[in-house]
Design a protein around this motif. Structure first.
Motif, PDB file in Angstrom:
ATOM      1  N   MET A  10       0.889  -1.364   0.169  1.00 26.72           N
ATOM      2  CA  MET A  10      -0.006  -0.047  -0.088  1.00 26.72           C
ATOM      3  C   MET A  10       0.847   1.337  -0.082  1.00 26.72           C
ATOM      4  O   MET A  10       0.581   2.317  -0.732  1.00 26.72           O
ATOM      5  CB  MET A  10      -0.773   0.014   1.227  1.00 26.72           C
ATOM      6  CG  MET A  10      -1.843   1.269   1.346  1.00 26.72           C
ATOM      7  SD  MET A  10      -3.246   1.016   2.718  1.00 26.72           S
ATOM      8  CE  MET A  10      -3.863  -0.436   2.187  1.00 26.72           C
ATOM      9  N   GLU A  11       1.951   1.191   0.858  1.00 25.96           N
ATOM     10  CA  GLU A  11       2.799   2.478   0.690  1.00 25.96           C
ATOM     11  C   GLU A  11       3.583   2.435  -0.471  1.00 25.96           C
ATOM     12  O   GLU A  11       3.995   3.557  -0.851  1.00 25.96           O
ATOM     13  CB  GLU A  11       3.761   2.180   1.914  1.00 25.96           C
ATOM     14  CG  GLU A  11       3.258   2.254   3.520  1.00 25.96           C
ATOM     15  CD  GLU A  11       2.504   3.816   3.388  1.00 25.96           C
ATOM     16  OE1 GLU A  11       3.539   4.520   3.197  1.00 25.96           O
ATOM     17  OE2 GLU A  11       1.763   3.770   4.097  1.00 25.96           O
ATOM     18  N   MET A  12       3.660   1.381  -1.145  1.00 21.89           N
ATOM     19  CA  MET A  12       4.460   1.454  -2.428  1.00 21.89           C
ATOM     20  C   MET A  12       3.494   1.914  -3.490  1.00 21.89           C
ATOM     21  O   MET A  12       3.747   2.159  -4.779  1.00 21.89           O
ATOM     22  CB  MET A  12       4.911   0.176  -2.860  1.00 21.89           C
ATOM     23  CG  MET A  12       6.150  -0.424  -1.984  1.00 21.89           C
ATOM     24  SD  MET A  12       6.683  -1.942  -2.758  1.00 21.89           S
ATOM     25  CE  MET A  12       8.214  -2.281  -1.670  1.00 21.89           C
ATOM     26  N   LYS A  13       2.366   2.062  -3.342  1.00 19.37           N
ATOM     27  CA  LYS A  13       1.127   2.171  -4.248  1.00 19.37           C
ATOM     28  C   LYS A  13       1.147   1.257  -5.421  1.00 19.37           C
ATOM     29  O   LYS A  13       1.017   1.627  -6.595  1.00 19.37           O
ATOM     30  CB  LYS A  13       1.183   3.585  -4.852  1.00 19.37           C
ATOM     31  CG  LYS A  13       0.911   4.633  -3.818  1.00 19.37           C
ATOM     32  CD  LYS A  13       0.554   5.988  -4.228  1.00 19.37           C
ATOM     33  CE  LYS A  13       0.037   6.919  -3.223  1.00 19.37           C
ATOM     34  NZ  LYS A  13      -0.323   8.446  -3.928  1.00 19.37           N
ATOM     35  N   ARG A  14       1.261  -0.221  -5.051  1.00 16.45           N
ATOM     36  CA  ARG A  14       1.339  -1.173  -6.104  1.00 16.45           C
ATOM     37  C   ARG A  14      -0.180  -1.490  -6.599  1.00 16.45           C
ATOM     38  O   ARG A  14      -0.329  -2.202  -7.617  1.00 16.45           O
ATOM     39  CB  ARG A  14       1.943  -2.420  -5.499  1.00 16.45           C
ATOM     40  CG  ARG A  14       3.628  -2.108  -5.091  1.00 16.45           C
ATOM     41  CD  ARG A  14       4.257  -1.924  -6.521  1.00 16.45           C
ATOM     42  NE  ARG A  14       4.325  -3.157  -7.172  1.00 16.45           N
ATOM     43  CZ  ARG A  14       4.778  -3.535  -8.594  1.00 16.45           C
ATOM     44  NH1 ARG A  14       5.221  -2.237  -9.211  1.00 16.45           N
ATOM     45  NH2 ARG A  14       4.970  -4.629  -9.289  1.00 16.45           N
ATOM     46  N   GLU A  15      -0.972  -1.243  -6.135  1.00 16.54           N
ATOM     47  CA  GLU A  15      -2.300  -1.355  -6.610  1.00 16.54           C
ATOM     48  C   GLU A  15      -2.834  -2.763  -6.635  1.00 16.54           C
ATOM     49  O   GLU A  15      -3.473  -3.309  -7.564  1.00 16.54           O
ATOM     50  CB  GLU A  15      -2.599  -0.610  -8.080  1.00 16.54           C
ATOM     51  CG  GLU A  15      -2.428   0.935  -8.066  1.00 16.54           C
ATOM     52  CD  GLU A  15      -2.694   1.654  -9.236  1.00 16.54           C
ATOM     53  OE1 GLU A  15      -3.101   0.947 -10.226  1.00 16.54           O
ATOM     54  OE2 GLU A  15      -2.415   2.515  -9.337  1.00 16.54           O
TER      55      GLU A  15
END
Length: 578
Positions: free
Chosen positions: A330-335
């Motif tokens: 989520m922190e990486m915004k990997r979706e």
């Protein structure tokens, strides 16, 4: 002060002349025997000056160029295109950096070490007084960095103009082309696919199916360089594949920042492209898919499984997970979440028996706890990925992750070591010893002891160095396995299968010289010829002016000497007859 005194008073200064001295009239008569000494011209020096070209007559197209590329297969494809265009225009591509007149440095911005190598190469080139052209993702993403100042830069979407940039750089100018390719305001995939190129391996064609992506990962610097998704049309990609097979290629790699997102910007999809491509793959040749992120492949699992079962497509897929912690993802915004990744892998392993799944993991992302890391370790232990790329996190300038609270460097290093230890604890190929496999031979091993081949699952198989094997399908018996390879002994009575393609190009030979490009090349060379001819005419004109000037000076000198002699003779006769 005492005054000077003389015993004899002289009436005239001429009385100082003794009887033995020559009289004035004798000196006048002797002048007719005096021949003026003309300083001898250094004709050899003049000839050298006339033959040497003007100091500003540097003619591009004859220099040696060394090209260095870092990074992904997309970047390698760009480097091959730039090499092909330069070679087609007359430049010599050399593998000897010290022998080159210009260095073309094609950079990667994914991790700090890659950019450090790039920066050090720039410094070395400057120390050796080389001309420099910079390319790739580093200058595209951060063109205003101090160490790039004053240097020529070509953007990732401008590689079709590399000849212009090199020409201007050789002339001593600094050029920067960083714009985007657009058609009616819409961003294109990049430079044309039918440009000339020099394949690093004449048997392997790397085709970039799109550039950019749809994600916004907080750690990714490549997004700043490659931008949003822009796909090439299917017909252009199919034409490129056909051309490659006609030039002896037996293996095609499809590459991009995210192959799974292909076509979303132009109303098509990755499966639609792949079904068109498999129609033109000759028997005995193979297709390898590049990296795809989990969110986009989820939509096409059924179709992708069918394609990966095709006999001319490697049963191989690179799906980066990066972390097995949903919090970190989520922190990486990997979706996607870890469950999405597992669903993709489990489905493909069931529908494509034996498939190779490669993945990536980042150790020490900001905020990663020990529990987060242990979840990643468990994922690796569960799936025992045969191909795993473990990367220590590096904060890249300008990315959101660089502003987050960082995991201590020592912790990142230790986690990287711990995960590497887990990866090396198992041998993924030991159960394959004794199998009979068909492999495609495409290259030589790094130690030059074997040829490198790949089986149906894109697993590396080392075979004996028999020149007749290169570019061919060979049946082998597996007799040994290691962590990253197997060794195969060719079956004695098996036939070496030659793909139904043309003879491969020689190493370093330029591919893709279309009629249109040949015409452009002819016009360019013609303009160079005219420029050179004009330079020669200007040089000849300059030499003619110099000759006229020298002739004028010689005439003036002779005339002045003649007038001086005439004046002396006239004065003599006047004095004698008076």
């Amino acid at each position: 002060m005492p005054s000077a005194s003389c015993d004899t008073l002289l009436d005239d200064i001429e009385d100082i002349v003794s009887q033995e001295d020559s009289k004035p009239q004798d000196r006048h008569f002797a002048r007719k025997h005096v021949v003026p000494k003309v300083r001898k011209r250094n004709t050899h020096k003049y000839l050298e000056e006339e033959d040497s070209p003007p100091s500003d007559s540097t003619i591009p197209g004859i220099q040696k160029i060394w090209i260095r590329t870092w990074g992904c297969s997309h970047n390698n494809s760009d480097g091959e295109y730039m090499a092909g265009q330069l070679a087609a225009y007359g430049y010599k591509i050399t593998e000897n950096a010290s022998d080159a007149d210009l260095w073309l440095l094609n950079s990667c911005t994914v991790k700090n070490p890659a950019e450090d190598h790039f920066r050090n190469s720039i410094k070395k080139a400057q120390e050796e007084n080389k001309k420099i052209v910079l390319a790739g993702c580093v200058p595209q993403a951060q063109p205003r960095q101090d160490y790039l100042k004053g240097l020529s830069v070509i953007g990732v979407q401008q590689i079709d103009r590399v000849v212009e940039v090199v020409e201007e750089t050789i002339k001593g100018h600094s050029v920067r082309l960083l714009g985007q390719k657009k058609d009616n305001g819409k961003r294109l995939g990049g430079a044309r696919l039918d440009l000339p190129k020099i394949r690093k391996n004449p048997l392997i064609e790397i085709i970039s199916i799109n550039t950019g992506c749809l994600n916004a990962c907080t750690y990714c610097k490549t997004k700043h360089a490659r931008g949003n998704l822009a796909s090439y049309p299917i017909d252009e990609l199919v034409d490129r594949a056909k051309q490659s097979f006609q030039e002896g290629v037996c293996e095609i790699w499809l590459t991009s920042e995210d192959t799974g997102a292909y076509g979303r910007d132009i109303g098509t999809s990755l499966p639609a492209l792949l079904w068109k491509l498999v129609e033109v793959i000759p028997e005995g040749a193979m297709l390898r898919l590049g990296m795809t992120n989990p969110p986009y492949i989820l939509e096409h699992l059924e179709e992708m499984a069918k394609i990966l079962n095709h006999p001319r497509v490697y049963a191989f897929l690179h799906i980066p997970v990066q972390s097995a912690s949903d919090t970190v993802l989520m922190e990486m915004k990997r979706e996607y979440c870890v469950a999405d990744f597992k669903r993709v892998v489990d489905f493909l392993k069931e529908k494509v028996p034996g498939i190779t799944i490669a993945t990536d993991i980042i150790c020490g992302f900001p905020g990663e706890t020990n529990q987060d890391f242990q979840e990643t370790v468990k994922l690796v232990e569960e799936y025992k990925f045969p191909s795993l790329f473990i990367n220590q996190f590096y904060p890249r300038p300008g990315t959101p992750a660089a502003k987050m609270e960082q995991v201590p460097a020592q912790v990142k290093k230790q986690r990287t070591k711990d995960l590497s230890r887990v990866f090396h604890s198992y041998n993924p190929y030991v159960h394959k010893v004794g199998e009979r496999q068909q492999v495609l031979v495409t290259e030589e091993s790094f130690d030059s002891k074997f040829y490198v081949a790949h089986n149906r699952f894109y697993e590396q198989v080392l075979v004996p160095k028999n020149p007749t094997f290169m570019g061919k399908m060979v049946e082998v018996d597996i007799y040994e396995s290691g962590k990253h390879f197997m060794k195969g002994q060719p079956v004695s009575d098996a036939k070496v299968y030659t793909p139904s393609i043309s003879k491969p190009l020689a190493k370093g030979e330029v591919s893709g010289l279309t009629e249109e490009f040949r015409n452009r090349l002819g016009n360019h060379l013609s303009s160079i010829s005219h420029t050179s001819a004009a330079t020669q005419r200007a040089s000849a004109s300059s030499r003619m002016v110099l000759r006229l000037q020298r002739l004028h000076q010689d005439c003036a000198l002779r005339l002045s000497v003649g007038l001086a002699l005439f004046a002396l003779l006239f004065a003599f006769f006047v004095k004698v007859f008076n």
